[in-house]
Design a protein around this motif. Sequence first.
Motif, short mmCIF file in Angstrom:
data_model
loop_
_atom_site.label_atom_id
_atom_site.label_comp_id
_atom_site.label_asym_id
_atom_site.label_seq_id
_atom_site.Cartn_x
_atom_site.Cartn_y
_atom_site.Cartn_z
N GLY A 44 -29.06 -19.78 28.15
CA GLY A 44 -29.75 -20.78 27.33
C GLY A 44 -29.02 -22.12 27.32
N CYS A 45 -27.72 -22.08 27.17
CA CYS A 45 -26.94 -23.33 27.16
C CYS A 45 -26.88 -23.95 28.55
CB CYS A 45 -25.54 -23.08 26.60
SG CYS A 45 -25.54 -22.84 24.81
N GLU A 46 -26.87 -23.12 29.59
CA GLU A 46 -26.91 -23.64 30.95
C GLU A 46 -28.22 -24.39 31.19
OE1 GLU A 46 -25.87 -24.70 34.70
OE2 GLU A 46 -24.56 -23.76 33.24
N ARG A 47 -29.35 -23.83 30.71
CA ARG A 47 -30.64 -24.54 30.82
C ARG A 47 -30.63 -25.82 30.01
NH1 ARG A 47 -32.49 -19.36 30.55
NH2 ARG A 47 -33.01 -19.52 28.35
N TYR A 48 -30.03 -25.78 28.82
CA TYR A 48 -29.93 -26.98 27.99
C TYR A 48 -29.14 -28.08 28.71
CZ TYR A 48 -29.06 -29.89 23.88
OH TYR A 48 -28.98 -30.93 23.00
N LEU A 49 -28.05 -27.70 29.35
CA LEU A 49 -27.26 -28.65 30.12
C LEU A 49 -28.09 -29.24 31.27
CD1 LEU A 49 -24.56 -30.06 30.86
CD2 LEU A 49 -24.01 -28.00 32.18
N GLU A 50 -28.83 -28.40 31.99
CA GLU A 50 -29.67 -28.88 33.08
C GLU A 50 -30.74 -29.84 32.57
OE1 GLU A 50 -31.17 -25.35 34.94
OE2 GLU A 50 -29.18 -24.76 35.67
N GLN A 51 -31.36 -29.51 31.44
CA GLN A 51 -32.37 -30.39 30.85
C GLN A 51 -31.76 -31.72 30.44
OE1 GLN A 51 -33.82 -27.94 27.67
NE2 GLN A 51 -35.24 -26.82 29.00
N THR A 52 -30.56 -31.67 29.91
CA THR A 52 -29.88 -32.90 29.50
C THR A 52 -29.57 -33.76 30.72
OG1 THR A 52 -28.94 -31.78 27.58
CG2 THR A 52 -27.89 -33.84 28.26
N HIS A 53 -29.09 -33.15 31.80
CA HIS A 53 -28.85 -33.89 33.05
C HIS A 53 -30.14 -34.54 33.54
CE1 HIS A 53 -24.71 -33.29 34.26
NE2 HIS A 53 -24.79 -32.01 33.99
N HIS A 54 -31.24 -33.79 33.49
CA HIS A 54 -32.53 -34.31 33.94
C HIS A 54 -32.97 -35.50 33.09
CE1 HIS A 54 -36.46 -34.14 35.83
NE2 HIS A 54 -37.01 -34.14 34.63
N THR A 55 -32.84 -35.36 31.78
CA THR A 55 -33.23 -36.44 30.86
C THR A 55 -32.39 -37.69 31.09
OG1 THR A 55 -33.93 -34.82 29.21
CG2 THR A 55 -33.48 -37.06 28.43
N VAL A 56 -31.09 -37.52 31.25
CA VAL A 56 -30.20 -38.67 31.50
C VAL A 56 -30.61 -39.35 32.81
CG1 VAL A 56 -27.82 -39.31 32.08
CG2 VAL A 56 -28.28 -37.80 30.13
N GLY A 57 -30.94 -38.58 33.83
CA GLY A 57 -31.37 -39.16 35.10
C GLY A 57 -32.63 -39.98 34.95
N ILE A 58 -33.59 -39.47 34.19
CA ILE A 58 -34.84 -40.22 33.95
C ILE A 58 -34.54 -41.52 33.20
CG2 ILE A 58 -36.99 -40.22 32.62
CD1 ILE A 58 -37.20 -37.21 33.31
N LEU A 59 -33.71 -41.45 32.18
CA LEU A 59 -33.39 -42.65 31.40
C LEU A 59 -32.66 -43.68 32.26
CD1 LEU A 59 -32.35 -41.00 28.03
CD2 LEU A 59 -34.46 -42.25 28.53
N ARG A 60 -31.77 -43.24 33.14
CA ARG A 60 -31.08 -44.18 34.03
C ARG A 60 -32.07 -44.86 34.97
NH1 ARG A 60 -25.85 -40.51 35.12
NH2 ARG A 60 -24.67 -41.21 33.32
N THR A 61 -33.03 -44.09 35.49
CA THR A 61 -34.04 -44.65 36.37
C THR A 61 -34.88 -45.67 35.62
OG1 THR A 61 -34.14 -42.61 37.66
CG2 THR A 61 -36.03 -44.08 37.82
N MET A 62 -35.26 -45.34 34.40
CA MET A 62 -36.06 -46.28 33.59
C MET A 62 -35.28 -47.56 33.31
SD MET A 62 -37.89 -43.72 30.88
CE MET A 62 -38.53 -45.07 29.90
N ALA A 63 -33.99 -47.44 33.05
CA ALA A 63 -33.18 -48.61 32.73
C ALA A 63 -33.04 -49.52 33.95
CB ALA A 63 -31.80 -48.17 32.25
N MET A 64 -33.12 -48.94 35.15
CA MET A 64 -32.96 -49.73 36.37
C MET A 64 -34.28 -50.26 36.91
SD MET A 64 -30.02 -47.32 38.11
CE MET A 64 -30.56 -47.68 39.73
N THR A 65 -35.42 -49.85 36.32
CA THR A 65 -36.73 -50.29 36.78
C THR A 65 -36.97 -51.71 36.29
OG1 THR A 65 -37.54 -48.03 36.66
CG2 THR A 65 -39.20 -49.78 36.71
N PRO A 66 -37.25 -52.64 37.23
CA PRO A 66 -37.50 -54.02 36.81
C PRO A 66 -38.76 -54.12 35.96
CG PRO A 66 -37.56 -53.80 39.22
CD PRO A 66 -37.35 -52.44 38.65
N ARG A 67 -38.70 -54.98 34.99
CA ARG A 67 -39.86 -55.24 34.13
C ARG A 67 -40.55 -56.50 34.63
NH1 ARG A 67 -36.21 -54.05 29.25
NH2 ARG A 67 -36.39 -51.80 29.17
N PRO A 68 -41.87 -56.57 34.44
CA PRO A 68 -42.58 -57.78 34.88
C PRO A 68 -42.05 -59.02 34.17
CG PRO A 68 -44.11 -56.07 34.13
CD PRO A 68 -42.73 -55.59 33.85
N SER A 69 -41.86 -60.10 34.92
CA SER A 69 -41.35 -61.33 34.32
C SER A 69 -42.47 -62.28 33.92
CB SER A 69 -40.40 -62.03 35.29
OG SER A 69 -41.09 -62.36 36.48
N HIS A 70 -43.71 -61.98 34.28
CA HIS A 70 -44.82 -62.89 34.02
C HIS A 70 -45.41 -62.72 32.63
CE1 HIS A 70 -47.26 -59.36 34.81
NE2 HIS A 70 -46.66 -59.24 35.98
#
Length: 79
Positions: free
Chosen positions: A38-64
């Motif tokens: 259970g904790c191993e799955r929780y760790l994997e889910q946390t890694h996945h969530t952090v990866g998504i958040l990093r991708t979102m933070a690096m996605t350019p936002r429209p400047s217009h």
Amino acid sequence: MTSMTCKDLVELLTDHLDSALDPDTERRVRDHLARCDGCERYLEQTHHTVGILRTMAMTPRPSHGRGLPLLEQPADLTA
């Protein structure tokens, strides 16, 4: 060495991911993860969530200005 509970692991997970634990606590975390699916799955889910958040933070936002904001503040907070 005392046994680590799942609650203990959850409280230490951020420090574990940041490599901020002392060697003994880090060993206890790794031992617990090796025994607890259970904790191993929780760790994997946390890694996945952090990866998504990093991708979102690096996605350019429209400047217009025509793009929708990711989060809008309630009207009573913008006054």
